[in-house]
Design an enzyme around this catalytic site. Structure first.
Site, PDB file in Angstrom:
ATOM      1  N   ASP A  58      41.803  33.144  38.958  1.00  0.00           N
ATOM      2  CA  ASP A  58      41.174  34.388  39.703  1.00  0.00           C
ATOM      3  C   ASP A  58      40.649  34.010  41.226  1.00  0.00           C
ATOM      4  OD1 ASP A  58      39.530  35.078  36.648  1.00  0.00           O
ATOM      5  OD2 ASP A  58      40.794  36.456  37.885  1.00  0.00           O
ATOM      6  N   ASP A 198      42.157  41.407  30.984  1.00  0.00           N
ATOM      7  CA  ASP A 198      41.515  40.467  31.817  1.00  0.00           C
ATOM      8  C   ASP A 198      39.947  41.150  31.928  1.00  0.00           C
ATOM      9  OD1 ASP A 198      41.569  39.009  35.306  1.00  0.00           O
ATOM     10  OD2 ASP A 198      40.083  38.663  33.548  1.00  0.00           O
TER      11      ASP A 198
END
Ligand code: DX5
Ligand code: ZN
Length: 242
Positions: A58, A198
């Site tokens: 991320d 996610d």
């Protein structure tokens, strides 16, 4: 000068199954965002030992999302620690400026946000021209219809099931509707992009996420806060579509 020509009328790299699993269980992608950055190598080791399938990275720039995480050098440094595919999620404004750096760092997938790209078709082509797979992510408030034209061009759609920027948030339930919409379009048009989810994914909601049509489960807190990482990955792998 050698010019590399790509047939831009269709995706340059159509072999999207390169990282699919042999059986039809889901792909589990622990997110390094939830790891202890002071021991990033150990975090990768934990992922390696857990039988997880991908490493989710991320990247946050403090502009597109109200947080900053890490960049290409961090990814390059951990690349040598595992052979698992790197699933790089760019939560950044204007991602075009660093695509080559994230490719060179060792990404196998680069996913950009539809909301962050003025010329999304060109950005996806740029990722493919570097020989890796391209994904598009949409935040909770963005409709599936806004990326429908791109679904034939991409290898993965990342459905954000939390407002991006932080791990440890709760799953937003209307994300399931978006996953089902994407799965229906995929079936109807015989497309084969992967559907990844996610944010707030855990042992309690994984089965309904998979039943809605998802292929990839990104897990940050659920993985790194678990005392039994192998066990949680095994449980998530057991969530096959009913
Ligand atoms: C949000 C991040 C998180 C992370 C997963 O911007 O993208 O969703 O990957 O974190 P958990 O699983 O803790 O929600
Ligand atoms: Zn992510």
């Amino acid at each position: 000068m050698l010019m590399l020509f790509f047939d831009l009328t269709k995706r340059s790299y159509s072999d999207k199954t390169i990282h699919m699993k042999s059986n039809n269980s889901c792909i589990v992608a622990p997110s390094m965002l939830s790891a202890d950055f002071s021991r990033a190598g150990q975090g990768i080791c934990l992922i390696n030992e857990s039988n997880a399938d991908w490493v989710h990275l991320d990247v946050m720039d403090g502009s597109f999302v109200p947080n900053i995480s890490f960049g290409p050098k961090f990814i390059k440094d951990i690349r040598k620690e595992t052979s698992l595919p790197f699933d790089t999620h760019l939560m950044m404004s204007n991602p075009d400026i660093l695509i080559k750096e994230f490719v060179d760092a060792g990404s196998d997938y680069i996913t950009v946000h539809a909301e962050a790209c003025t010329h999304l078709h060109r950005t996806v082509n740029t990722i493919h021209q570097h020989g890796i797979k391209a994904g598009i992510s949409i935040v909770p408030s963005t409709e599936v219809s806004s990326i429908e034209l791109m679904l034939e061009e991409i290898d993965l759609v990342l459905v954000m099931s939390v407002n991006p920027g932080f791990g440890g948030q709760s799953f937003i339930d209307f994300s399931l509707k978006k996953i089902m919409q994407l799965d229906a379009i995929r079936k109807e048009r015989n497309l084969d992009f992967l559907i990844s989810v996610d944010g707030g994914v855990n042992a309690n909601n994984a089965q309904k996420i998979i039943d809605s049509g998802a292929d990839v489960l990104v897990v940050g807190t659920t993985f790194f806060h678990s005392d039994d990482k192998k066990g949680i990955v095994e449980l998530l792998h057991s969530c096959e579509r009913s």
